[in-house]
Enzyme design. Structure first.
Site, PDB file in Angstrom:
ATOM      1  N   TYR A 146      34.303  -4.623 -97.308  1.00  0.00           N
ATOM      2  CA  TYR A 146      33.129  -4.481 -96.428  1.00  0.00           C
ATOM      3  C   TYR A 146      33.162  -5.551 -95.350  1.00  0.00           C
ATOM      4  O   TYR A 146      33.035  -5.264 -94.151  1.00  0.00           O
ATOM      5  CB  TYR A 146      31.840  -4.597 -97.252  1.00  0.00           C
ATOM      6  N   LYS A 196      33.631  -5.182 -91.263  1.00  0.00           N
ATOM      7  CA  LYS A 196      32.582  -5.637 -90.337  1.00  0.00           C
ATOM      8  C   LYS A 196      33.121  -6.697 -89.371  1.00  0.00           C
ATOM      9  O   LYS A 196      32.716  -6.761 -88.216  1.00  0.00           O
ATOM     10  CB  LYS A 196      31.394  -6.196 -91.129  1.00  0.00           C
ATOM     11  N   THR A 211      27.304  -9.141 -89.760  1.00  0.00           N
ATOM     12  CA  THR A 211      26.725  -9.617 -91.021  1.00  0.00           C
ATOM     13  C   THR A 211      27.223 -10.999 -91.432  1.00  0.00           C
ATOM     14  O   THR A 211      28.377 -11.363 -91.164  1.00  0.00           O
ATOM     15  CB  THR A 211      27.062  -8.616 -92.148  1.00  0.00           C
TER      16      THR A 211
HETATM   17  P1  NDP Z   1      21.377   1.029 -95.383  1.00  0.00           P
HETATM   18  O1  NDP Z   1      22.468   1.164 -96.375  1.00  0.00           O
HETATM   19  O2  NDP Z   1      19.957   1.068 -95.844  1.00  0.00           O
HETATM   20  O3  NDP Z   1      21.555   2.188 -94.266  1.00  0.00           O
HETATM   21  C1  NDP Z   1      22.826   2.562 -93.800  1.00  0.00           C
HETATM   22  C2  NDP Z   1      22.677   3.739 -92.853  1.00  0.00           C
HETATM   23  O4  NDP Z   1      23.977   4.138 -92.379  1.00  0.00           O
HETATM   24  C3  NDP Z   1      22.045   4.990 -93.489  1.00  0.00           C
HETATM   25  O5  NDP Z   1      21.168   5.575 -92.570  1.00  0.00           O
HETATM   26  C4  NDP Z   1      23.264   5.884 -93.697  1.00  0.00           C
HETATM   27  O6  NDP Z   1      22.955   7.255 -93.733  1.00  0.00           O
HETATM   28  C5  NDP Z   1      24.064   5.557 -92.451  1.00  0.00           C
HETATM   29  N1  NDP Z   1      25.468   5.988 -92.553  1.00  0.00           N
HETATM   30  C6  NDP Z   1      26.356   5.672 -93.521  1.00  0.00           C
HETATM   31  N2  NDP Z   1      27.531   6.254 -93.282  1.00  0.00           N
HETATM   32  C7  NDP Z   1      27.394   6.972 -92.126  1.00  0.00           C
HETATM   33  C8  NDP Z   1      28.272   7.804 -91.369  1.00  0.00           C
HETATM   34  N3  NDP Z   1      29.526   8.019 -91.770  1.00  0.00           N
HETATM   35  N4  NDP Z   1      27.818   8.386 -90.212  1.00  0.00           N
HETATM   36  C9  NDP Z   1      26.530   8.171 -89.831  1.00  0.00           C
HETATM   37  N5  NDP Z   1      25.642   7.400 -90.517  1.00  0.00           N
HETATM   38  C10 NDP Z   1      26.086   6.812 -91.649  1.00  0.00           C
HETATM   39  O7  NDP Z   1      21.637  -0.314 -94.558  1.00  0.00           O
HETATM   40  P2  NDP Z   1      20.590  -1.359 -93.909  1.00  0.00           P
HETATM   41  O8  NDP Z   1      19.544  -0.603 -93.208  1.00  0.00           O
HETATM   42  O9  NDP Z   1      20.240  -2.382 -94.919  1.00  0.00           O
HETATM   43  O10 NDP Z   1      21.541  -2.096 -92.866  1.00  0.00           O
HETATM   44  C11 NDP Z   1      21.711  -1.601 -91.539  1.00  0.00           C
HETATM   45  C12 NDP Z   1      23.005  -2.147 -90.957  1.00  0.00           C
HETATM   46  O11 NDP Z   1      22.953  -3.574 -90.924  1.00  0.00           O
HETATM   47  C13 NDP Z   1      24.267  -1.818 -91.751  1.00  0.00           C
HETATM   48  O12 NDP Z   1      25.316  -1.654 -90.804  1.00  0.00           O
HETATM   49  C14 NDP Z   1      24.518  -3.053 -92.592  1.00  0.00           C
HETATM   50  O13 NDP Z   1      25.888  -3.154 -92.912  1.00  0.00           O
HETATM   51  C15 NDP Z   1      24.059  -4.133 -91.649  1.00  0.00           C
HETATM   52  N6  NDP Z   1      23.544  -5.342 -92.257  1.00  0.00           N
HETATM   53  C16 NDP Z   1      22.525  -5.276 -93.167  1.00  0.00           C
HETATM   54  C17 NDP Z   1      21.976  -6.424 -93.690  1.00  0.00           C
HETATM   55  C18 NDP Z   1      20.878  -6.384 -94.689  1.00  0.00           C
HETATM   56  O14 NDP Z   1      20.626  -7.410 -95.347  1.00  0.00           O
HETATM   57  N7  NDP Z   1      20.163  -5.264 -94.837  1.00  0.00           N
HETATM   58  C19 NDP Z   1      22.462  -7.758 -93.265  1.00  0.00           C
HETATM   59  C20 NDP Z   1      23.525  -7.702 -92.275  1.00  0.00           C
HETATM   60  C21 NDP Z   1      24.022  -6.533 -91.793  1.00  0.00           C
HETATM   61  P3  NDP Z   1      22.666   8.066 -95.122  1.00  0.00           P
HETATM   62  O15 NDP Z   1      21.177   7.929 -95.360  1.00  0.00           O
HETATM   63  O16 NDP Z   1      23.090   9.437 -94.768  1.00  0.00           O
HETATM   64  O17 NDP Z   1      23.486   7.429 -96.205  1.00  0.00           O
HETATM   65  P1  GDR Z   2      25.045  -8.573-100.448  1.00  0.00           P
HETATM   66  O1  GDR Z   2      23.729  -8.051-101.189  1.00  0.00           O
HETATM   67  O2  GDR Z   2      26.276  -8.262-101.198  1.00  0.00           O
HETATM   68  O3  GDR Z   2      24.780  -9.995-100.074  1.00  0.00           O
HETATM   69  O4  GDR Z   2      25.056  -7.636 -99.145  1.00  0.00           O
HETATM   70  P2  GDR Z   2      23.451  -7.728-102.721  1.00  0.00           P
HETATM   71  O5  GDR Z   2      21.976  -7.727-102.854  1.00  0.00           O
HETATM   72  O6  GDR Z   2      24.186  -6.519-103.192  1.00  0.00           O
HETATM   73  O7  GDR Z   2      24.092  -8.991-103.491  1.00  0.00           O
HETATM   74  C1  GDR Z   2      23.617 -10.315-103.288  1.00  0.00           C
HETATM   75  C2  GDR Z   2      24.224 -11.241-104.339  1.00  0.00           C
HETATM   76  O8  GDR Z   2      23.653 -10.932-105.615  1.00  0.00           O
HETATM   77  C3  GDR Z   2      24.680 -10.916-106.580  1.00  0.00           C
HETATM   78  N1  GDR Z   2      24.276 -10.081-107.724  1.00  0.00           N
HETATM   79  C4  GDR Z   2      24.055  -8.763-107.699  1.00  0.00           C
HETATM   80  N2  GDR Z   2      24.104  -7.869-106.681  1.00  0.00           N
HETATM   81  C5  GDR Z   2      23.792  -6.567-106.955  1.00  0.00           C
HETATM   82  N3  GDR Z   2      23.782  -5.682-105.966  1.00  0.00           N
HETATM   83  N4  GDR Z   2      23.483  -6.152-108.235  1.00  0.00           N
HETATM   84  C6  GDR Z   2      23.439  -7.018-109.289  1.00  0.00           C
HETATM   85  O9  GDR Z   2      23.164  -6.630-110.412  1.00  0.00           O
HETATM   86  C7  GDR Z   2      23.722  -8.387-109.010  1.00  0.00           C
HETATM   87  N5  GDR Z   2      23.740  -9.501-109.775  1.00  0.00           N
HETATM   88  C8  GDR Z   2      24.070 -10.526-108.983  1.00  0.00           C
HETATM   89  C9  GDR Z   2      25.883 -10.361-105.830  1.00  0.00           C
HETATM   90  O10 GDR Z   2      27.083 -10.653-106.548  1.00  0.00           O
HETATM   91  C10 GDR Z   2      25.745 -11.109-104.508  1.00  0.00           C
HETATM   92  O11 GDR Z   2      26.325 -12.377-104.618  1.00  0.00           O
HETATM   93  C11 GDR Z   2      23.873  -7.340 -98.422  1.00  0.00           C
HETATM   94  C12 GDR Z   2      24.051  -5.957 -97.778  1.00  0.00           C
HETATM   95  O12 GDR Z   2      22.837  -5.566 -97.177  1.00  0.00           O
HETATM   96  C13 GDR Z   2      25.139  -6.001 -96.725  1.00  0.00           C
HETATM   97  O13 GDR Z   2      25.178  -4.746 -96.043  1.00  0.00           O
HETATM   98  C14 GDR Z   2      24.822  -7.118 -95.729  1.00  0.00           C
HETATM   99  O14 GDR Z   2      25.838  -7.207 -94.778  1.00  0.00           O
HETATM  100  C15 GDR Z   2      24.676  -8.460 -96.459  1.00  0.00           C
HETATM  101  O15 GDR Z   2      23.627  -8.319 -97.427  1.00  0.00           O
HETATM  102  C16 GDR Z   2      24.297  -9.581 -95.526  1.00  0.00           C
END
Ligand code: NDP
Ligand code: GDR
Length: 343
Positions: free
Chosen positions: A149, A153, A125
């Site tokens: 987090y 990662k 990430t």
């Molecule tokens: P989500 O939070 O939507 O999904 C996370 C998934 O992980 C869910 O299916 C959850 O299952 C599963 N999970 C959590 N804990 C466990 C565990 N202990 N054992 C097995 N499965 C588990 O994340 P995203 O789909 O947005 O992201 C996918 C991956 O990419 C993550 O690793 C995230 O950190 C990474 N990532 C995401 C980004 C983004 O912008 N979306 C950017 C960069 C990286 P359950 O439904 O049971 O909770």
């Molecule tokens: P991020 O996503 O922390 O970048 O992680 P998020 O959308 O939670 O926050 C983005 C930015 O917005 C600011 N922010 C708020 N965030 C949330 N959630 N709620 C609020 O009310 C709010 N107001 C302002 C945050 O401070 C932050 O700066 C996501 C996840 O998908 C991770 O798993 C992944 O690795 C990274 O993106 C890339």
């Protein structure tokens, strides 16, 4: 036809990835952890629930990981399982580390001990860049994580690089910047904004509390990013790739774009903790800054440099933040309207 195992299949990325793999004829195994309710809503929404084969997997349990990998013996493993909400990682640092780091160690060790000839994708990430030392951020930018987090990662990312080098394993890390969609979890800021605005518009919800509105992100569209995960494993050599759009928007920008889409005319008054966002047409308060949503330390600027992925994988993002805000806002308006028949 490849046999593919996806951990985190119930999440946003898991659903889009499964759809893309099924479309090319792969056998998709979805690894789910136990829960008391059904978590296949996203797969149902994409109409693919019945095509996925399921197994139970808890990534923090080594024996379980080893058994599942041995039984399925996949050709490709996409490890998307994570405690993925940065804000919560400050409340649950041990748990976050167990899932996000130990989970990856369990998968790598199981692959090694089973002599599994599989390709692994690890979900790294942009959060690993943290307090950024360079703008924009590429594969060469030093990491400087700012949350439990991000630390977990980064540890996992380093382990993947280490196993690649030490054991010649096919283990690739995608350093993905934020990617959003209509299936994004409600706790993340984009979906919080679009779902809350839809309820403000149609159900007269209270004004929305938000944290740092000046935070800058490089937001892309999730289905395009999951397509790139597949390209990374199809590539002939394991590597690290930044996947980003190379654009930047603040949380405030996203809020304004989504607010306009649902029919508001937003404008901001006050600064910092005093900032409030009103609808110019009605004078109604839409959103305000609430310090409860500030993080102990926050990543305030992220913008990627995807040159390497462009050159090697042919990456060209099509859907950028304004279109993402539009799609998510329209989707959430429709969803809110379904709850209010007659509107
Ligand atoms: P989500 O939070 O939507 O999904 C996370 C998934 O992980 C869910 O299916 C959850 O299952 C599963 N999970 C959590 N804990 C466990 C565990 N202990 N054992 C097995 N499965 C588990 O994340 P995203 O789909 O947005 O992201 C996918 C991956 O990419 C993550 O690793 C995230 O950190 C990474 N990532 C995401 C980004 C983004 O912008 N979306 C950017 C960069 C990286 P359950 O439904 O049971 O909770
Ligand atoms: P991020 O996503 O922390 O970048 O992680 P998020 O959308 O939670 O926050 C983005 C930015 O917005 C600011 N922010 C708020 N965030 C949330 N959630 N709620 C609020 O009310 C709010 N107001 C302002 C945050 O401070 C932050 O700066 C996501 C996840 O998908 C991770 O798993 C992944 O690795 C990274 O993106 C890339």
């Amino acid at each position: 036809m490849a046999k593919v195992l996806i951990t985190g299949i119930t999440g946003q990325d898991g659903a889009f990835l499964a759809r893309a793999l099924l479309a090319r004829g792969d056998e998709v195994w979805g690894a789910m952890r136990r829960g008391s309710t059904s978590k296949t809503g996203r797969l149902k929404e994409l109409g693919i629930r019945e095509q996925v084969k399921f197994c139970t997997l808890e990534v923090t349990e080594f024996a379980n990981v080893q058994n599942v990998l041995n039984e399925i013996r996949p050709d490709f493993i996409f490890n998307l399982a994570a405690q993925s909400f940065v804000a919560d990682s400050f409340q649950f640092p041990h748990y976050t580390s167990d899932v996000n780091y130990m989970g990856v160690l369990n998968i790598l060790e199981a692959m090694r001990l089973l002599k599994l000839d599989a390709r692994l994708y690890q979900a790294s990430t942009s959060e690993m860049y943290g307090d950024v030392l360079e703008k924009p951020q590429s594969e060469k930018t030093p990491f400087n994580p700012l949350s439990p987090y991000a630390v977990s990662k980064l540890a996992a990312h380093s382990l993947v690089v280490n196993y690649r080098q030490a054991y010649n394993m096919f283990a690739t890390s995608g350093i993905l910047f934020n990617h959003e969609s209509e299936l994004r979890g409600y706790e993340f800021v984009t979906r919080k904004i679009t779902s809350w605005l839809a309820r403000t518009k149609l159900q007269n919800a209270e004004a929305m509390p938000l944290g740092n509105l000046s935070s800058v992100r490089d937001w892309g569209y999730a289905p395009e990013y999951t397509d790139m995960m597949i390209k990374m494993l199809d590539h002939d050599k394991p590597d690290d790739f930044v996947i980003s759009t190379n654009t930047e928007y603040t949380v405030r920008d996203f809020l304004f774009m989504a607010a306009q889409e649902v029919g508001f005319d937003p404008h901001s008054e006050g600064e910092g903790l005093e900032e409030k966002v009103y609808d110019r047409k009605t004078g109604r308060l839409i959103a305000f800054v609430d310090p409860r949503y500030f993080r102990a330390s926050d990543v305030v600027y992220l913008r990627g440099d995807n040159t390497k992925a462009q050159e090697i994988l042919g990456w060209k993002p099509e859907v950028l933040a304004p279109e993402i805000a539009r799609r998510m806002a329209i989707y959430d308006l429709k969803k809110a309207a379904v709850d209010m028949p007659g509107l």
